[in-house]
Design a protein around this motif. Structure first.
Motif, PDB file in Angstrom:
ATOM      1  N   SER A 178       0.825  -1.212   0.000  1.00  0.00           N
ATOM      2  CA  SER A 178       0.000   0.000   0.000  1.00  0.00           C
ATOM      3  C   SER A 178       0.857   1.258   0.000  1.00  0.00           C
ATOM      4  O   SER A 178       0.455   2.296  -0.532  1.00  0.00           O
ATOM      5  CB  SER A 178      -0.933  -0.007   1.215  1.00  0.00           C
ATOM      6  N   LEU A 179       2.047   1.171   0.582  1.00  0.00           N
ATOM      7  CA  LEU A 179       2.944   2.319   0.579  1.00  0.00           C
ATOM      8  C   LEU A 179       3.423   2.649  -0.831  1.00  0.00           C
ATOM      9  O   LEU A 179       3.653   3.818  -1.162  1.00  0.00           O
ATOM     10  CB  LEU A 179       4.139   2.042   1.493  1.00  0.00           C
ATOM     11  N   TYR A 180       3.541   1.634  -1.687  1.00  0.00           N
ATOM     12  CA  TYR A 180       3.982   1.827  -3.066  1.00  0.00           C
ATOM     13  C   TYR A 180       2.806   1.936  -4.041  1.00  0.00           C
ATOM     14  O   TYR A 180       3.013   1.873  -5.255  1.00  0.00           O
ATOM     15  CB  TYR A 180       4.897   0.681  -3.491  1.00  0.00           C
ATOM     16  N   GLY A 181       1.589   2.065  -3.527  1.00  0.00           N
ATOM     17  CA  GLY A 181       0.435   2.217  -4.403  1.00  0.00           C
ATOM     18  C   GLY A 181       0.051   0.959  -5.137  1.00  0.00           C
ATOM     19  O   GLY A 181      -0.435   1.023  -6.268  1.00  0.00           O
ATOM     20  N   LEU A 182       0.249  -0.208  -4.522  1.00  0.00           N
ATOM     21  CA  LEU A 182      -0.078  -1.492  -5.135  1.00  0.00           C
ATOM     22  C   LEU A 182      -1.299  -2.097  -4.459  1.00  0.00           C
ATOM     23  O   LEU A 182      -1.615  -1.778  -3.311  1.00  0.00           O
ATOM     24  CB  LEU A 182       1.112  -2.449  -5.037  1.00  0.00           C
ATOM     25  N   ARG A 183      -1.967  -2.992  -5.147  1.00  0.00           N
ATOM     26  CA  ARG A 183      -3.157  -3.662  -4.635  1.00  0.00           C
ATOM     27  C   ARG A 183      -3.096  -5.141  -4.997  1.00  0.00           C
ATOM     28  O   ARG A 183      -2.563  -5.525  -6.046  1.00  0.00           O
ATOM     29  CB  ARG A 183      -4.439  -3.050  -5.221  1.00  0.00           C
ATOM     30  N   ARG A 184      -3.678  -5.961  -4.124  1.00  0.00           N
ATOM     31  CA  ARG A 184      -3.792  -7.388  -4.392  1.00  0.00           C
ATOM     32  C   ARG A 184      -5.169  -7.696  -4.972  1.00  0.00           C
ATOM     33  O   ARG A 184      -6.184  -7.213  -4.472  1.00  0.00           O
ATOM     34  CB  ARG A 184      -3.590  -8.199  -3.111  1.00  0.00           C
ATOM     35  N   LYS A 185      -5.156  -8.520  -6.018  1.00  0.00           N
ATOM     36  CA  LYS A 185      -6.409  -8.869  -6.669  1.00  0.00           C
ATOM     37  C   LYS A 185      -6.471 -10.366  -6.891  1.00  0.00           C
ATOM     38  O   LYS A 185      -5.468 -11.006  -7.220  1.00  0.00           O
ATOM     39  CB  LYS A 185      -6.541  -8.136  -8.009  1.00  0.00           C
ATOM     40  N   SER A 186      -7.657 -10.909  -6.695  1.00  0.00           N
ATOM     41  CA  SER A 186      -7.867 -12.327  -6.934  1.00  0.00           C
ATOM     42  C   SER A 186      -7.860 -12.610  -8.430  1.00  0.00           C
ATOM     43  O   SER A 186      -8.409 -11.846  -9.225  1.00  0.00           O
ATOM     44  CB  SER A 186      -9.198 -12.761  -6.314  1.00  0.00           C
ATOM     45  N   VAL A 187      -7.223 -13.701  -8.820  1.00  0.00           N
ATOM     46  CA  VAL A 187      -7.045 -14.049 -10.228  1.00  0.00           C
ATOM     47  C   VAL A 187      -7.891 -15.275 -10.541  1.00  0.00           C
ATOM     48  O   VAL A 187      -7.861 -16.278  -9.814  1.00  0.00           O
ATOM     49  CB  VAL A 187      -5.566 -14.327 -10.554  1.00  0.00           C
TER      50      VAL A 187
ATOM     51  N   GLY B 147       2.887 -13.975 -13.946  1.00  0.00           N
ATOM     52  CA  GLY B 147       2.339 -12.789 -13.295  1.00  0.00           C
ATOM     53  C   GLY B 147       2.414 -12.837 -11.790  1.00  0.00           C
ATOM     54  O   GLY B 147       1.977 -11.895 -11.119  1.00  0.00           O
ATOM     55  N   PHE B 148       2.996 -13.927 -11.240  1.00  0.00           N
ATOM     56  CA  PHE B 148       3.099 -14.098  -9.792  1.00  0.00           C
ATOM     57  C   PHE B 148       4.539 -13.854  -9.372  1.00  0.00           C
ATOM     58  O   PHE B 148       5.464 -14.467  -9.912  1.00  0.00           O
ATOM     59  CB  PHE B 148       2.653 -15.501  -9.367  1.00  0.00           C
ATOM     60  N   TYR B 149       4.707 -13.010  -8.355  1.00  0.00           N
ATOM     61  CA  TYR B 149       6.059 -12.671  -7.909  1.00  0.00           C
ATOM     62  C   TYR B 149       6.622 -13.732  -6.969  1.00  0.00           C
ATOM     63  O   TYR B 149       7.831 -13.848  -6.828  1.00  0.00           O
ATOM     64  CB  TYR B 149       6.038 -11.314  -7.207  1.00  0.00           C
ATOM     65  N   SER B 150       5.765 -14.516  -6.325  1.00  0.00           N
ATOM     66  CA  SER B 150       6.238 -15.523  -5.369  1.00  0.00           C
ATOM     67  C   SER B 150       5.311 -16.725  -5.421  1.00  0.00           C
ATOM     68  O   SER B 150       4.200 -16.672  -5.969  1.00  0.00           O
ATOM     69  CB  SER B 150       6.288 -14.954  -3.947  1.00  0.00           C
ATOM     70  N   LEU B 151       5.787 -17.819  -4.826  1.00  0.00           N
ATOM     71  CA  LEU B 151       4.990 -19.041  -4.767  1.00  0.00           C
ATOM     72  C   LEU B 151       3.752 -18.843  -3.901  1.00  0.00           C
ATOM     73  O   LEU B 151       2.685 -19.392  -4.197  1.00  0.00           O
ATOM     74  CB  LEU B 151       5.849 -20.187  -4.223  1.00  0.00           C
ATOM     75  N   GLY B 152       3.886 -18.041  -2.826  1.00  0.00           N
ATOM     76  CA  GLY B 152       2.747 -17.800  -1.951  1.00  0.00           C
ATOM     77  C   GLY B 152       1.608 -17.101  -2.671  1.00  0.00           C
ATOM     78  O   GLY B 152       0.434 -17.442  -2.482  1.00  0.00           O
ATOM     79  N   LEU B 153       1.942 -16.137  -3.510  1.00  0.00           N
ATOM     80  CA  LEU B 153       0.897 -15.433  -4.259  1.00  0.00           C
ATOM     81  C   LEU B 153       0.200 -16.366  -5.243  1.00  0.00           C
ATOM     82  O   LEU B 153      -1.024 -16.291  -5.412  1.00  0.00           O
ATOM     83  CB  LEU B 153       1.508 -14.246  -5.003  1.00  0.00           C
ATOM     84  N   GLN B 154       0.952 -17.255  -5.875  1.00  0.00           N
ATOM     85  CA  GLN B 154       0.326 -18.178  -6.808  1.00  0.00           C
ATOM     86  C   GLN B 154      -0.524 -19.204  -6.073  1.00  0.00           C
ATOM     87  O   GLN B 154      -1.597 -19.595  -6.554  1.00  0.00           O
ATOM     88  CB  GLN B 154       1.382 -18.888  -7.645  1.00  0.00           C
TER      89      GLN B 154
ATOM     90  N   GLY C  99      -3.678 -17.597  -5.374  1.00  0.00           N
ATOM     91  CA  GLY C  99      -4.385 -17.097  -6.537  1.00  0.00           C
ATOM     92  C   GLY C  99      -4.515 -15.586  -6.525  1.00  0.00           C
ATOM     93  O   GLY C  99      -5.576 -15.036  -6.830  1.00  0.00           O
ATOM     94  N   ILE C 100      -3.410 -14.898  -6.185  1.00  0.00           N
ATOM     95  CA  ILE C 100      -3.416 -13.438  -6.049  1.00  0.00           C
ATOM     96  C   ILE C 100      -2.322 -12.857  -6.922  1.00  0.00           C
ATOM     97  O   ILE C 100      -1.194 -13.373  -6.960  1.00  0.00           O
ATOM     98  CB  ILE C 100      -3.198 -13.019  -4.578  1.00  0.00           C
ATOM     99  N   GLN C 101      -2.647 -11.798  -7.609  1.00  0.00           N
ATOM    100  CA  GLN C 101      -1.664 -11.012  -8.348  1.00  0.00           C
ATOM    101  C   GLN C 101      -1.644  -9.593  -7.788  1.00  0.00           C
ATOM    102  O   GLN C 101      -2.679  -9.072  -7.367  1.00  0.00           O
ATOM    103  CB  GLN C 101      -1.985 -10.977  -9.836  1.00  0.00           C
ATOM    104  N   VAL C 102      -0.466  -8.998  -7.793  1.00  0.00           N
ATOM    105  CA  VAL C 102      -0.296  -7.628  -7.314  1.00  0.00           C
ATOM    106  C   VAL C 102      -0.339  -6.695  -8.509  1.00  0.00           C
ATOM    107  O   VAL C 102       0.384  -6.899  -9.496  1.00  0.00           O
ATOM    108  CB  VAL C 102       1.022  -7.473  -6.542  1.00  0.00           C
ATOM    109  N   CYS C 103      -1.198  -5.680  -8.444  1.00  0.00           N
ATOM    110  CA  CYS C 103      -1.356  -4.716  -9.530  1.00  0.00           C
ATOM    111  C   CYS C 103      -1.237  -3.303  -8.976  1.00  0.00           C
ATOM    112  O   CYS C 103      -1.353  -3.077  -7.765  1.00  0.00           O
ATOM    113  CB  CYS C 103      -2.715  -4.887 -10.218  1.00  0.00           C
ATOM    114  N   ARG C 104      -0.994  -2.376  -9.882  1.00  0.00           N
ATOM    115  CA  ARG C 104      -0.996  -0.968  -9.499  1.00  0.00           C
ATOM    116  C   ARG C 104      -2.430  -0.504  -9.265  1.00  0.00           C
ATOM    117  O   ARG C 104      -3.350  -0.888  -9.982  1.00  0.00           O
ATOM    118  CB  ARG C 104      -0.359  -0.103 -10.579  1.00  0.00           C
TER     119      ARG C 104
END
Length: 389
Positions: A78-87, A216-223, A226-231
């Motif tokens: 959130s400090l960098y203006g990013l959001r998590r979204k379900s994929v 599109g996943f930065y880490s194994l935990g995000l995949q 089922g979450i991707q980080v977007c602006r």
């Protein structure tokens, strides 16, 4: 483009994701250092440092939970203006390509995100501490033998458990617990390097694939979640503000009790909201200010502790020439003994006058004095000059 370097699109760059991932570790190091400095004058802060992992995990649990609940992003994201979204992957009509659909986070994904952000790093930190302690114990054992092995094993428990009980059953129970703890620590010491290497290898693989735009996943935990980080877009930021307002209004409406109790509860809620709203900016600003103060006082201490540099002392006055001594020739490049240009110029240290080496060596060996000032000297006080000035 092979690498996404710019800031176009909703997909964050590799550098944004890396900065967001490293921010909690940097924040922890800064807070630990700050508490260590303050503990020099406030001894009760040492208790917090004794439970550093638990203190930081509790702090991050509050911050991450609040951030995910209100902004659908972690504290650093959130400090960098990013959001998590379900994929969600959906097959297109031709059943050949897949379409990626993003939606808001579900409650299960928020809870599991807190687990991956706070709980798993906490357990990893504890396992790392146990591994380091066991490795040090093995090193001492290899160097000094097994005399203090029982003491190290007893340190795993509290002080009350280390006291030998007079009851035989108590001693047997303690020995069983010590043996079990020793086996667990040895098991951790064997398995932790492999677990750590696998974790780091997977992290590196995902980061490399993300950098190459292969996933599109930065880490194994995000995949796994089922979450991707977007602006975050401008509309999403506005929606986030309105959602926070609705959540807080709903919490205020749920207050029960007499009017004075509602007033107190509302004041406490307002204070907690203010603390949480300014937690990000406050923590970053506090760390920045503290590091600036550290640099300022460290520079002052260095200036005070640095040795004082004094100007070089003036040269001593030139020795007076004796009336019975050999006079100096008008041309200072000539030797006063042979009246020829100096060959292998050498100085007599007691007076500073320069002669040919062979001339002054013969003179001093014979008369034990300087030829010009007649100051007592010996051949050990003749120095060769390698630059005739």
């Amino acid at each position: 483009m092979l690498f996404q370097v710019g800031g176009e699109g909703t997909r964050p760059t590799f550098f944004e994701m890396a900065a967001a991932q490293q921010l909690p570790a940097s924040l922890r190091a800064a807070l630990t250092y700050s508490l260590g400095v303050f503990a020099l004058r406030r001894s009760f802060l040492h208790k917090i440092l004794d439970y550093e992992d638990e203190f930081f995990a509790s702090l991050m649990l509050i911050l991450e939970g609040h951030s995910l609940r209100t902004t659908d992003a972690s504290f650093a994201e959130s400090l960098y203006g990013l959001r998590r979204k379900s994929v969600r992957l959906r097959l297109s009509k031709d059943s050949v390509s897949e379409e990626v659909q993003h939606s808001g986070l579900e409650k299960r994904q928020r809870i599991l995100s807190v687990v991956f952000l706070v709980v798993l790093p906490y357990f990893k930190s504890k396992l790392h501490a146990i591994y380091n302690k066991e490795r040090e114990a093995r090193l001492r054992e290899s160097l000094w033998g097994t005399e203090d092995q029982g003491f190290d094993e007893a340190d795993f428990f509290t002080g009350e458990e280390s006291i030998v009980s007079r009851d035989t059953s108590g001693n047997e129970e303690l020995s069983v617990r010590v043996q079990l703890a020793t086996k667990i620590k040895k098991f951790i010491a064997v398995c932790y390097p492999w677990i750590h290497a696998s974790s780091e290898g997977l992290s590196f693989t995902y980061q490399l694939l993300y950098l190459l735009d292969a996933t599109g996943f930065y880490s194994l935990g995000l995949q796994a979640l089922g979450i991707q980080v977007c602006r975050a877009t401008g509309q999403e930021l506005m929606d986030t503000s309105s959602r926070i307002s609705k959540i807080r209004n709903h919490e205020r409406e749920r207050l029960r009790g007499p009017p004075w109790l509602k007033t107190v509860q509302g004041a406490l809620l307002s204070c907690s909201y203010a603390v949480l709203d300014y937690a990000q900016t406050g923590l970053i600003a506090a760390v920045f200010i503290f590091k600036m103060m550290e640099w300022w006082y460290q520079s002052a201490e260095e200036r005070l502790s640095a040795p004082t540099v004094y100007p070089p002392p003036p040269p001593p006055p030139a020795p007076k020439m004796a009336q019975e001594g050999i006079p100096l020739p008008p041309d200072r490049s000539l030797c006063a003994l042979c009246l020829q240009k100096r060959a292998n110029p050498s100085v007599v240290t007691v007076s500073g006058f320069v002669f040919c080496y062979s001339c002054v060596f013969k003179y001093v060996s014979k008369y034990k004095r300087c030829p010009v000032t007649l100051i007592p000297a010996n051949v050990d006080q003749i120095r060769r000059l390698f630059h005739d000035t």
